[in-house]
Design a protein around this motif. Structure first.
Motif, PDB file in Angstrom:
ATOM      1  N   ARG A 285       0.853  -1.171   0.000  1.00 16.88           N
ATOM      2  CA  ARG A 285       0.000   0.000   0.000  1.00 16.88           C
ATOM      3  C   ARG A 285       0.895   1.230   0.000  1.00 16.88           C
ATOM      4  NH1 ARG A 285      -3.149  -0.795   5.186  1.00 16.88           N
ATOM      5  NH2 ARG A 285      -2.090  -2.794   5.378  1.00 16.88           N
ATOM      6  N   VAL A 286       0.580   2.180  -0.830  1.00 16.60           N
ATOM      7  CA  VAL A 286       1.294   3.453  -0.838  1.00 16.60           C
ATOM      8  C   VAL A 286       0.250   4.544  -0.628  1.00 16.60           C
ATOM      9  CG1 VAL A 286       3.226   2.708  -2.251  1.00 16.60           C
ATOM     10  CG2 VAL A 286       1.155   3.552  -3.358  1.00 16.60           C
ATOM     11  N   ALA A 287       0.614   5.546   0.133  1.00 12.26           N
ATOM     12  CA  ALA A 287      -0.340   6.599   0.456  1.00 12.26           C
ATOM     13  C   ALA A 287       0.364   7.942   0.478  1.00 12.26           C
ATOM     14  CB  ALA A 287      -0.997   6.336   1.812  1.00 12.26           C
ATOM     15  N   LEU A 288      -0.429   8.972   0.267  1.00 12.13           N
ATOM     16  CA  LEU A 288       0.031  10.342   0.433  1.00 12.13           C
ATOM     17  C   LEU A 288      -0.978  11.029   1.350  1.00 12.13           C
ATOM     18  CD1 LEU A 288       2.186  12.416  -0.357  1.00 12.13           C
ATOM     19  CD2 LEU A 288       0.672  13.135  -2.224  1.00 12.13           C
ATOM     20  N   GLU A 289      -0.520  11.424   2.538  1.00  9.73           N
ATOM     21  CA  GLU A 289      -1.393  12.003   3.554  1.00  9.73           C
ATOM     22  C   GLU A 289      -1.039  13.468   3.769  1.00  9.73           C
ATOM     23  OE1 GLU A 289      -0.648   9.621   6.972  1.00  9.73           O
ATOM     24  OE2 GLU A 289      -1.659   7.847   6.164  1.00  9.73           O
ATOM     25  N   GLY A 290      -2.036  14.304   3.890  1.00 14.54           N
ATOM     26  CA  GLY A 290      -1.856  15.705   4.236  1.00 14.54           C
ATOM     27  C   GLY A 290      -2.531  15.997   5.558  1.00 14.54           C
ATOM     28  N   GLU A 291      -1.896  16.800   6.394  1.00 13.86           N
ATOM     29  CA  GLU A 291      -2.406  17.051   7.746  1.00 13.86           C
ATOM     30  C   GLU A 291      -2.096  18.482   8.157  1.00 13.86           C
ATOM     31  OE1 GLU A 291      -1.316  14.184  11.035  1.00 13.86           O
ATOM     32  OE2 GLU A 291      -0.176  15.949  11.656  1.00 13.86           O
ATOM     33  N   GLY A 292      -3.030  19.107   8.868  1.00 10.20           N
ATOM     34  CA  GLY A 292      -2.823  20.455   9.387  1.00 10.20           C
ATOM     35  C   GLY A 292      -3.284  20.557  10.823  1.00 10.20           C
ATOM     36  N   LEU A 293      -2.530  21.293  11.657  1.00 13.68           N
ATOM     37  CA  LEU A 293      -2.901  21.459  13.062  1.00 13.68           C
ATOM     38  C   LEU A 293      -2.381  22.789  13.592  1.00 13.68           C
ATOM     39  CD1 LEU A 293      -0.236  20.911  15.130  1.00 13.68           C
ATOM     40  CD2 LEU A 293      -0.552  18.613  14.247  1.00 13.68           C
ATOM     41  N   THR A 294      -2.961  23.224  14.711  1.00 12.39           N
ATOM     42  CA  THR A 294      -2.519  24.443  15.393  1.00 12.39           C
ATOM     43  C   THR A 294      -2.449  24.175  16.892  1.00 12.39           C
ATOM     44  OG1 THR A 294      -4.797  25.250  15.641  1.00 12.39           O
ATOM     45  CG2 THR A 294      -3.589  25.945  13.668  1.00 12.39           C
ATOM     46  N   ALA A 295      -1.568  24.899  17.580  1.00 13.93           N
ATOM     47  CA  ALA A 295      -1.442  24.781  19.037  1.00 13.93           C
ATOM     48  C   ALA A 295      -0.786  26.040  19.581  1.00 13.93           C
ATOM     49  CB  ALA A 295      -0.601  23.552  19.410  1.00 13.93           C
TER      50      ALA A 295
ATOM     51  N   TYR B  33     -12.745  17.746  24.793  1.00  8.99           N
ATOM     52  CA  TYR B  33     -12.435  17.963  26.202  1.00  8.99           C
ATOM     53  C   TYR B  33     -10.920  18.005  26.362  1.00  8.99           C
ATOM     54  CZ  TYR B  33     -11.866  17.284  31.208  1.00  8.99           C
ATOM     55  OH  TYR B  33     -11.493  17.443  32.514  1.00  8.99           O
ATOM     56  N   THR B  34     -10.435  18.989  27.103  1.00 14.60           N
ATOM     57  CA  THR B  34      -9.001  19.084  27.383  1.00 14.60           C
ATOM     58  C   THR B  34      -8.785  19.402  28.860  1.00 14.60           C
ATOM     59  OG1 THR B  34      -8.927  21.448  26.821  1.00 14.60           O
ATOM     60  CG2 THR B  34      -8.446  19.883  25.038  1.00 14.60           C
ATOM     61  N   ALA B  35      -7.732  18.836  29.395  1.00 13.15           N
ATOM     62  CA  ALA B  35      -7.270  19.161  30.746  1.00 13.15           C
ATOM     63  C   ALA B  35      -5.750  19.268  30.644  1.00 13.15           C
ATOM     64  CB  ALA B  35      -7.692  18.094  31.749  1.00 13.15           C
ATOM     65  N   LEU B  36      -5.302  20.383  30.080  1.00  5.07           N
ATOM     66  CA  LEU B  36      -3.902  20.570  29.745  1.00  5.07           C
ATOM     67  C   LEU B  36      -3.150  21.222  30.901  1.00  5.07           C
ATOM     68  CD1 LEU B  36      -4.415  21.867  26.106  1.00  5.07           C
ATOM     69  CD2 LEU B  36      -3.983  19.529  26.864  1.00  5.07           C
ATOM     70  N   HIS B  37      -1.891  20.873  31.036  1.00  4.29           N
ATOM     71  CA  HIS B  37      -1.066  21.467  32.077  1.00  4.29           C
ATOM     72  C   HIS B  37      -0.729  22.913  31.729  1.00  4.29           C
ATOM     73  CE1 HIS B  37       0.465  17.084  32.653  1.00  4.29           C
ATOM     74  NE2 HIS B  37      -0.684  17.276  33.274  1.00  4.29           N
ATOM     75  N   GLY B  38      -0.728  23.784  32.727  1.00  2.00           N
ATOM     76  CA  GLY B  38      -0.350  25.165  32.494  1.00  2.00           C
ATOM     77  C   GLY B  38      -1.333  25.881  31.589  1.00  2.00           C
ATOM     78  N   THR B  39      -0.787  26.707  30.685  1.00  2.00           N
ATOM     79  CA  THR B  39      -1.605  27.480  29.743  1.00  2.00           C
ATOM     80  C   THR B  39      -1.343  26.979  28.335  1.00  2.00           C
ATOM     81  OG1 THR B  39      -1.464  29.421  31.190  1.00  2.00           O
ATOM     82  CG2 THR B  39      -2.139  29.794  28.908  1.00  2.00           C
ATOM     83  N   GLN B  40      -2.320  26.237  27.769  1.00  2.00           N
ATOM     84  CA  GLN B  40      -2.177  25.664  26.438  1.00  2.00           C
ATOM     85  C   GLN B  40      -3.539  25.620  25.742  1.00  2.00           C
ATOM     86  OE1 GLN B  40       0.437  22.026  25.998  1.00  2.00           O
ATOM     87  NE2 GLN B  40      -0.048  21.845  28.185  1.00  2.00           N
ATOM     88  N   THR B  41      -3.496  25.602  24.426  1.00  2.00           N
ATOM     89  CA  THR B  41      -4.681  25.318  23.614  1.00  2.00           C
ATOM     90  C   THR B  41      -4.259  24.421  22.459  1.00  2.00           C
ATOM     91  OG1 THR B  41      -4.435  27.192  22.092  1.00  2.00           O
ATOM     92  CG2 THR B  41      -5.668  27.580  24.141  1.00  2.00           C
ATOM     93  N   VAL B  42      -5.188  23.587  22.002  1.00  2.00           N
ATOM     94  CA  VAL B  42      -4.960  22.778  20.801  1.00  2.00           C
ATOM     95  C   VAL B  42      -6.174  22.911  19.901  1.00  2.00           C
ATOM     96  CG1 VAL B  42      -3.374  21.106  21.822  1.00  2.00           C
ATOM     97  CG2 VAL B  42      -5.838  20.724  21.985  1.00  2.00           C
ATOM     98  N   GLY B  43      -5.936  23.007  18.608  1.00  2.00           N
ATOM     99  CA  GLY B  43      -7.016  23.117  17.649  1.00  2.00           C
ATOM    100  C   GLY B  43      -7.316  21.787  16.993  1.00  2.00           C
ATOM    101  N   PRO B  44      -8.289  21.750  16.103  1.00  2.00           N
ATOM    102  CA  PRO B  44      -8.593  20.521  15.360  1.00  2.00           C
ATOM    103  C   PRO B  44      -7.414  20.100  14.485  1.00  2.00           C
ATOM    104  CG  PRO B  44     -10.367  22.128  15.146  1.00  2.00           C
ATOM    105  CD  PRO B  44      -9.208  22.849  15.761  1.00  2.00           C
ATOM    106  N   VAL B  45      -7.343  18.794  14.222  1.00  2.00           N
ATOM    107  CA  VAL B  45      -6.359  18.244  13.288  1.00  2.00           C
ATOM    108  C   VAL B  45      -7.122  17.763  12.063  1.00  2.00           C
ATOM    109  CG1 VAL B  45      -4.578  16.502  12.898  1.00  2.00           C
ATOM    110  CG2 VAL B  45      -4.835  17.527  15.170  1.00  2.00           C
ATOM    111  N   PHE B  46      -6.874  18.389  10.923  1.00  2.00           N
ATOM    112  CA  PHE B  46      -7.546  18.018   9.681  1.00  2.00           C
ATOM    113  C   PHE B  46      -6.605  17.153   8.846  1.00  2.00           C
ATOM    114  CE2 PHE B  46      -9.355  22.102  10.975  1.00  2.00           C
ATOM    115  CZ  PHE B  46     -10.712  21.790  10.980  1.00  2.00           C
ATOM    116  N   ALA B  47      -7.153  16.096   8.247  1.00  2.00           N
ATOM    117  CA  ALA B  47      -6.310  15.181   7.475  1.00  2.00           C
ATOM    118  C   ALA B  47      -7.053  14.686   6.245  1.00  2.00           C
ATOM    119  CB  ALA B  47      -5.880  14.004   8.332  1.00  2.00           C
ATOM    120  N   VAL B  48      -6.304  14.549   5.146  1.00  6.22           N
ATOM    121  CA  VAL B  48      -6.812  13.979   3.896  1.00  6.22           C
ATOM    122  C   VAL B  48      -5.755  13.004   3.398  1.00  6.22           C
ATOM    123  CG1 VAL B  48      -7.514  14.429   1.525  1.00  6.22           C
ATOM    124  CG2 VAL B  48      -8.099  16.066   3.306  1.00  6.22           C
TER     125      VAL B  48
END
Length: 303
Positions: A46-56, A280-295
């Motif tokens: 199997r060969v694949a090409l994956e694209g992914e985007g995230l923010t934090a 739901y997040t319970a992160l240490h300190g001061t953090q944020t995470v956004g959605p992870v989009f993938a194709v």
């Protein structure tokens, strides 16, 4: 039988979430996403090409009044080889674009593009039970592998090395291991995966925190070339460490809902899209995470 097993194995890999390794809380779920949750077919590629985007974002551990942010895009060629009808070997080659910024009294920005940390792993299916009368299959597998320190880890801005999370590579090894159980009875399929990962310290004394990751996924396949999935992905990460000093704005808990859809374009060729949305997040300190989009686009063929 092969006509049934090949699409099932392909769907298993397509419906798995992407997981970002160079972040304490970015990404959730199965670290060996392309290995699939169905028994492999010996000699199959199997060969694949994956694209992914995230923010934090996270407060800086050096200056708590400043905030670091990352926008990351990854293009990941993947090769999967099925060996002996029980083992999937997987090579993942990420090409990463990281846009890092530090806000505060002395703002900084850094943009870098290049090779990230290669990932080499395998999934061995040690048990399978098939009920032909009911059209039902169950299997269980163990997963093991590691990321490799191939990505550069020494990027600088203004003569000073930038934050480790802004580097293209971790500069360390990231071994992982886990267990998978899967149930297949079209049109409904389900799987559960649990794995753990830790990192060695890199050359600058930075060590990413150990993480426990899991996925519970259900898939509905109303037609041969169309499938819908929904998963609950999770990641519980410990604090990162720098020369024995705990990094307070790293690690924590992320739970994400991951809807996805897969479309069979031709025999062996599938297109998949998904969004891993933190619920739901319970992160240490001061953090944020956004959605992870993938194709991903994946093609399966026999040798």
């Amino acid at each position: 039988m092969l006509r049934l097993l090949v699409p099932a194995a392909l769907l298993g890999s397509l419906l798995a979430p992407a997981a970002a390794s160079a972040c304490s809380v970015c990404g959730c779920g199965d670290p060996l996403v392309a290995a699939g949750d169905a028994m492999p077919v010996s000699g199959n590629f199997r060969v694949a090409l994956e694209g992914e985007g995230l923010t934090a974002t996270a407060a800086s551990d050096e200056d708590p009044t400043a905030t670091e942010s990352i926008v990351q895009y990854t293009l990941r060629p993947v090769v999967v080889y099925s060996l002996l009808g029980r083992l999937n070997l997987v090579l993942q080659i990420p090409v990463v674009r990281k846009d890092w910024a530090l806000s505060g009294a002395e703002p900084e920005t850094h943009l870098d593009v290049g090779l990230g940390d290669l990932d080499l792993g395998g999934r061995f299916f040690f048990w399978q039970h098939t009920d032909l009368a009911a059209g039902r299959r169950q299997n269980a597998a163990v997963t093991a592998g590691t990321s490799l320190p191939t990505g550069p880890n020494d990027a600088q801005e203004g003569g000073a090395r930038i934050d480790d999370h802004a580097q293209l590579g971790t500069g360390s090894f990231g071994p992982y291991a886990g267990l998978l159980y899967a149930f297949h009875q079209d049109p409904w399929n389900a799987s559960v995966d649990v794995s753990g990962r830790f990192h060695t310290a890199n050359g600058y004394g930075y060590r990413y925190g150990p993480a426990l990751m899991w996925t519970a996924r259900g898939t509905f396949r109303p037609w041969e070339r169309l499938a819908f999935s929904v998963a609950l992905d999770g990641r519980m990460a410990g604090f990162d460490d720098l020369d024995g000093e705990q990094q307070v704005n790293t690690g924590g808990l992320v739970l994400a809902a991951t809807p996805g859809v897969s479309v069979g374009i031709t025999d062996g060729l599938w297109l998949h899209a998904q969004a891993q949305v933190p619920v739901y997040t319970a992160l240490h300190g001061t953090q944020t995470v956004g959605p992870v989009f993938a194709v991903s686009l994946q093609y399966s063929f026999a040798t």
